[in-house]
Write an enzyme that holds these catalytic residues in place. Structure first.
Site, short mmCIF file in Angstrom:
data_model
loop_
_atom_site.label_atom_id
_atom_site.label_comp_id
_atom_site.label_asym_id
_atom_site.label_seq_id
_atom_site.Cartn_x
_atom_site.Cartn_y
_atom_site.Cartn_z
CG ASP A 143 6.77 -17.62 15.01
OD1 ASP A 143 5.89 -16.73 15.00
OD2 ASP A 143 6.57 -18.78 15.42
CE LYS A 158 1.79 -18.58 3.10
NZ LYS A 158 0.87 -18.20 4.19
CG ASN A 205 3.74 -6.36 5.26
OD1 ASN A 205 2.87 -5.69 4.69
ND2 ASN A 205 3.76 -7.69 5.18
CB SER A 246 -1.59 1.01 11.87
OG SER A 246 -2.67 1.02 12.76
CE1 TYR A 291 -5.66 -6.40 12.29
CE2 TYR A 291 -7.51 -4.93 11.91
CZ TYR A 291 -6.29 -5.46 11.51
OH TYR A 291 -5.72 -5.05 10.34
CE LYS A 339 -2.34 -4.22 13.14
NZ LYS A 339 -1.23 -4.39 12.15
#
Length: 321
Positions: free
Chosen positions: A83, A58, A110, A157, A184, A188
């Site tokens: 991974d 990909k 990232n 973040s 989440y 972050k």
């Protein structure tokens, strides 16, 4: 910093006139969206960029523009398999890089997942905390000797850190009811706290670390959100903005979203951004209060909290750094 940039600045505007010949940059998550654009912009300015991705097939398809930009700009680009939801993969990739022995001037962490359904990584960690934080924590600490003096770590973040502080007692939701946005938010916040403590540990040798919020961008990161979820989130943001006298939410383009990453990695002064959280190509102010809006919550920059998360993370992954 002689020129001011802001929320609408793009990667090419931020890097205008910058020559990165001889600089080596590692960017995780170069199979879509911000990672691809970050790699493209850096390679277009003569950097050698190593991109990582879980799915190399990909990533090869997604990064044809990066190869073209590298060829035109005098840079280069290659891919490595990583991974972040598998510590075996993390360690294997890090070991290969350490064996090669080539240094990096910048690492841009990232890659990530957002609002995923409840699940676990291959090592049994809650998916978002395990992927977004623990995977990067282990990988970056293992390759830290490769970061050159004067180098930079940039952790991506999000304003989503405002959803939740880290939970040092229940990081995997073993006792807490699972909420994808709380999970989440925890991950972050962890990205910011990791940058705070990494910066403290490495700044004496000139390596600085910072965390950035790219802004709201339509990328694959939102694949777990339905249209109704997206509309509800934007409605909440707009209500918060209205109460604060701010304009309604608007999406950034991908080049605008990646601009803060390359600004923090290349253009910004290390002493200005080290140990801080940045947004819209500037260091964000500390802002408490509810809702998704600008600024950084105080708990995300808490030095003692950052040290405690580091100790917990070492215990969870079974390594000391």
């Amino acid at each position: 910093m002689t020129q001011e940039f802001g929320s609408q600045s793009t990667t090419d505007e931020v890097l205008a006139g910058v020559n990165l010949h001889g600089k080596r940059v590692l960017v995780t998550g170069t199979s879509a969206g911000l990672g691809v654009e970050t790699a493209r912009a850096l390679a277009a300015h003569s950097a050698h960029v190593l991109g990582t991705a879980r799915d190399l097939a990909k990533a090869r398809q997604a990064t044809s523009s990066v190869l073209e930009a590298a060829k035109a700009g005098g840079g280069s680009f290659e891919l490595a398999e990583l991974d972040l939801a598998s510590l075996a993969s993390v360690r294997a990739c890090a070991d290969r890089l350490l064996a090669a022995g080539e240094g990096f001037d910048m690492v841009i962490a990232n890659a990530g997942v957002m609002a995923a359904p409840f699940g676990h990584t291959q090592d049994g960690f809650e998916t978002q905390f395990g992927t977004n934080h623990l995977g990067h924590f282990t990988f970056i600490n293992r390759i830290a000797p490769l970061l050159s003096a004067g180098g930079r770590l940039v952790n991506l973040s999000s304003a989503g850190h405002r959803f939740a502080d880290v939970d040092l007692d229940d990081p995997n939701f073993a006792q807490t009811p699972y909420d994808p946005w709380v999970a989440y938010g925890r991950s972050k916040t962890a990205n910011i706290l990791f940058a705070v403590e990494f910066d403290r540990r490495h700044r004496d040798r000139g390596v600085r670390a910072t965390a950035v919020h790219p802004g709201g961008i339509r990328t694959e990161l939102s694949r777990h959100m339905s249209q109704a979820d997206e509309e509800a989130l934007i409605s909440t943001i707009n209500a918060t903005n209205a109460a604060a006298g701010l304009p309604p939410f608007t999406y950034k383009s991908i080049p605008q979203g990646a601009a803060t990453s390359v600004w923090a990695a290349v253009v910004a002064d290390g002493d200005a951004v080290g140990g801080h959280y940045c947004e819209d190509c500037h260091v964000a102010a500390v802002q408490d209060g509810e809702g998704l809006r600008g600024g950084v919550r105080p708990y995300a920059l808490d030095a003692e909290r950052a040290k405690a998360l580091w100790v917990l993370s070492e215990r969870l992954v079974g390594e000391q750094f």
